[in-house]
Design an enzyme around this catalytic site. Structure first.
Site, PDB file in Angstrom:
ATOM      1  N   ASP A  84       1.052  -1.357  -0.227  1.00  0.00           N
ATOM      2  CA  ASP A  84      -0.402  -0.241   0.036  1.00  0.00           C
ATOM      3  C   ASP A  84       0.987   1.185  -0.049  1.00  0.00           C
ATOM      4  O   ASP A  84       1.601   1.069   1.267  1.00  0.00           O
ATOM      5  CB  ASP A  84      -0.600  -0.088   1.139  1.00  0.00           C
ATOM      6  N   GLY A 178      -7.944   8.141   7.463  1.00  0.00           N
ATOM      7  CA  GLY A 178      -8.879   8.495   8.623  1.00  0.00           C
ATOM      8  C   GLY A 178     -10.073   9.202   9.196  1.00  0.00           C
ATOM      9  O   GLY A 178     -10.650   9.288   8.137  1.00  0.00           O
ATOM     10  N   GLY A 209     -11.212   4.795   2.828  1.00  0.00           N
ATOM     11  CA  GLY A 209     -12.587   4.158   3.115  1.00  0.00           C
ATOM     12  C   GLY A 209     -13.653   4.710   3.844  1.00  0.00           C
ATOM     13  O   GLY A 209     -14.950   4.708   4.821  1.00  0.00           O
ATOM     14  N   ASN A 229     -10.006   1.041   0.373  1.00  0.00           N
ATOM     15  CA  ASN A 229      -8.854   0.809   1.217  1.00  0.00           C
ATOM     16  C   ASN A 229      -9.863   0.904   1.940  1.00  0.00           C
ATOM     17  O   ASN A 229     -10.011   2.093   2.930  1.00  0.00           O
ATOM     18  CB  ASN A 229      -8.363   1.331   0.795  1.00  0.00           C
ATOM     19  N   ASN A 231      -8.250   0.684   6.067  1.00  0.00           N
ATOM     20  CA  ASN A 231      -7.731  -0.007   7.551  1.00  0.00           C
ATOM     21  C   ASN A 231      -8.039   1.192   8.716  1.00  0.00           C
ATOM     22  O   ASN A 231      -8.250   0.161   9.607  1.00  0.00           O
ATOM     23  CB  ASN A 231      -6.134   1.378   6.746  1.00  0.00           C
ATOM     24  N   THR A 232      -7.915   2.671   8.396  1.00  0.00           N
ATOM     25  CA  THR A 232      -8.055   3.399  10.034  1.00  0.00           C
ATOM     26  C   THR A 232      -9.833   2.097  11.173  1.00  0.00           C
ATOM     27  O   THR A 232      -9.599   2.119  12.035  1.00  0.00           O
ATOM     28  CB  THR A 232      -8.700   4.708  10.095  1.00  0.00           C
TER      29      THR A 232
HETATM   30  P1  13P Z   1      -8.388   5.020   6.007  1.00  0.00           P
HETATM   31  O1  13P Z   1      -7.432   4.432   6.905  1.00  0.00           O
HETATM   32  O2  13P Z   1      -8.986   5.741   6.194  1.00  0.00           O
HETATM   33  O3  13P Z   1      -9.295   3.659   6.085  1.00  0.00           O
HETATM   34  O4  13P Z   1      -8.028   4.573   4.380  1.00  0.00           O
HETATM   35  C1  13P Z   1      -7.552   3.161   4.547  1.00  0.00           C
HETATM   36  C2  13P Z   1      -6.519   3.199   2.572  1.00  0.00           C
HETATM   37  O5  13P Z   1      -6.711   3.626   2.148  1.00  0.00           O
HETATM   38  C3  13P Z   1      -5.052   2.878   2.735  1.00  0.00           C
HETATM   39  O6  13P Z   1      -4.000   3.334   1.469  1.00  0.00           O
END
Ligand code: 13P
Length: 288
Positions: A84, A178, A209, A229, A231-232
């Site tokens: 990533d 984030g 996302g 995507n 993550n947060t």
């Molecule tokens: P978020 O942390 O906002 O969900 O974004 C994740 C992302 O785009 C990783 O590349």
């Protein structure tokens, strides 16, 4: 076995749904995401930031762990292991380590340099049957300590990069990593529409996302987004579940501290988050 993300994203773009990329940080996260994908018969992309790669002691460790886990857990849905926001050097290391997909984030370079570096990687990825994500227009917010302003990509530049033969394209459309601030203007569907018109079948990628309202996610998918995507949101749900567990004091009772028990509520929380996203993105049952 790890697979390139090409097939799953071509199918997603044609079928008007999106495949989730969920970032991993350790064994527990990886296991939680893989088991959820298998249970829901959904293709999945495991994202690894350069920081997370370092934390897990290096890309070779990550690649070996994920491959072995797919085997031992008998995961049969398509899984891509994807770098990533990679630097050029990071991309080369992941190619070497056995990743099946990489993202080269050249969005901070002048477009000519982004094109040159992307071109080199297109060639290597084609030889190795790997998928390659390119980025135009930086995604705002903070990623591994790097803060970028939310930008809208230039659709003409998107076409230039898309024509190089990349597998998927991340175009900035006002999205940020984030949490979104109160005064966020929302996604620029005008930009997304213009990018999709110029890039045709190219699967588009939506970063950041976490926290995008459901109606915007659905509209983005209808306008060509085939990979999203997250993550947060996994980090937040993991942290909240762990905090609650510790506050209840259960890990301090009986036999004392047990890391497996301590991490279990967080793992369940990640599973629930991944399930919710896969249902929203429409990827459930697509790997049957
Ligand atoms: P978020 O942390 O906002 O969900 O974004 C994740 C992302 O785009 C990783 O590349």
């Amino acid at each position: 076995m790890l697979v390139s993300a090409k097939d799953m994203l071509t199918k997603a773009k044609a079928g008007k749904y999106a495949v989730g990329q969920f970032n991993i940080n350790n064994l527990e996260w990886t296991k939680a995401i893989l088991l959820t994908a298998q249970e829901l018969k959904s293709p999945v992309i495991l994202g690894v930031s350069e920081g997370a790669g370092k934390y897990m002691t290096g890309y070779k460790t990550v690649s070996a762990m994920v491959s072995a886990m797919i085997d031992e857990l008998k995961i049969t849905v398509p899984v891509a292991l994807h770098l990533d926001h990679g630097t050029f050097e990071g991309c080369l290391k992941c190619i070497d380590a056995g990743f099946s997909s990489i993202m080269f984030d050249g969005s901070h370079y002048p477009i000519e340099e982004n094109i040159e570096k992307t071109k080199e990687l297109v060639k290597i990825c084609a030889e190795k049957n790997m998928s390659l994500e390119a980025e135009v227009g930086s995604i705002g917010g903070e990623e591994d300590g790097v803060v970028g302003a939310g930008e809208c990509a230039d659709p003409e530049e998107c076409k230039m990069i898309s024509d190089l033969g990349v597998t998927m394209l991340a175009a900035g459309i006002g999205n940020i990593h984030g949490k979104y601030p109160e005064n966020w203007a929302g996604l620029s569907f005008e930009t997304l529409d213009a990018v999709q018109k110029l890039t045709g079948d190219m699967p588009l990628v939506l970063h950041g996302g976490t926290g995008i309202p459901e109606d915007m996610i659905k509209k983005a998918i209808s306008l060509g987004v085939a990979k999203i995507n997250v993550n947060t949101e996994c980090q937040l749900s993991f942290a909240e579940a762990t905090r609650k567990y510790i506050e209840e004091g259960k890990d301090l009772q009986g036999k004392g501290f047990d890391p497996r028990k301590l991490l279990a509520p967080g793992v369940d929380a990640i599973k629930a988050t991944v399930k919710e996203k896969m249902e929203l993105f429409g990827s459930v049952g697509k790997a049957e």
